[in-house]
Design an enzyme around this catalytic site. Structure first.
Site, short mmCIF file in Angstrom:
data_model
loop_
_atom_site.label_atom_id
_atom_site.label_comp_id
_atom_site.label_asym_id
_atom_site.label_seq_id
_atom_site.Cartn_x
_atom_site.Cartn_y
_atom_site.Cartn_z
N ASP A 119 0.73 -1.05 0.11
CA ASP A 119 0.09 0.11 0.08
C ASP A 119 1.11 1.12 -0.01
O ASP A 119 1.88 1.29 0.50
CB ASP A 119 -0.73 -0.25 1.32
CG ASP A 119 -2.24 -1.17 1.15
OD1 ASP A 119 -2.46 -1.41 0.10
OD2 ASP A 119 -2.30 -1.63 2.45
N ASP A 141 -7.22 -1.28 -4.39
CA ASP A 141 -8.23 -0.94 -3.28
C ASP A 141 -9.12 0.29 -4.09
O ASP A 141 -10.31 0.15 -3.71
CB ASP A 141 -7.49 -0.41 -1.97
CG ASP A 141 -6.59 -1.44 -1.41
OD1 ASP A 141 -6.79 -2.70 -1.56
OD2 ASP A 141 -5.58 -1.17 -0.64
#
Length: 197
Positions: free
Chosen positions: A143, A177
């Site tokens: 991420d 995401d």
């Protein structure tokens, strides 16, 4: 939109997701942060792939999660194919394609990253390392996008959280995401148009 165009769209989103993750993994150390703006940063973290940092207990929890995701992707692909055959709304097809691309993006991390990268702690990882940090199906999800738009103490009069330090928006996420979130948001926003029958 045809199935061929949908698959090309999924592949495009997947490539953008993987290129961004590989770039971050091979150029940043874990927890390294670069300010783009005060409210937007590139902040490299890794997680086990569960939403909100929840972990499944035991040695097989991660394996179970990854296998479950692979089955879910099969279901999402069937939903996409079925929607195209029924000539469903273009918004529905784009939404499903985004969700499929995002799910595939995070599955790639979980399945492969543990065996193709070395550890990112205190060093920049190497792609196709001779000393991988994990095993098949036990990779960690990369991420990097962080938008701490506002930080401060909440007013005392707020129930439960009053007086506590708070950051909006505190989540750190990736392209996969974002694709899933946009896909779900489109389904919610255009619900009546998509599912009018």
């Amino acid at each position: 939109m045809s199935l061929k165009k949908s698959i090309l769209f999924v592949i495009l989103v997947l490539v953008i997701d993987q290129v961004s993750k590989i770039y971050i993994k091979t150029n940043f150390q874990l927890d390294q942060e670069v300010y783009v703006f005060d409210w937007f940063r590139i902040h490299f973290i890794e997680n086990d792939g569960m939403a909100w940092g929840v972990e499944l207990p035991g040695n097989y929890g991660k394996l179970f999660l990854t296998l479950f995701r692979i089955l879910a992707v099969g279901g999402i692909f069937w939903w996409l194919k079925d929607s195209i055959e029924k000539n469903s709304s273009k918004i529905l097809i784009i939404s499903i394609s985004l969700i499929l691309a995002g799910a595939l993006g995070n599955i790639v991390d979980c399945v492969f990253y543990g065996v193709i990268f070395n550890d990112s702690k205190h060093e920049v990882a190497t792609l196709f390392s001779n000393e991988p940090y994990g095993t098949w199906f036990h990779g960690e999800v990369v991420d990097m996008f962080y938008f701490p738009i506002w930080k401060g103490y909440l007013p005392e009069w707020l129930p439960i959280w009053g007086g506590q330090y708070f950051t909006f928006f505190n989540a750190i996420f990736n392209v996969a995401d974002a694709a899933i979130s946009v896909g779900v948001a489109l389904l919610i926003i255009f619900n009546k148009r998509i599912f009018k029958d």
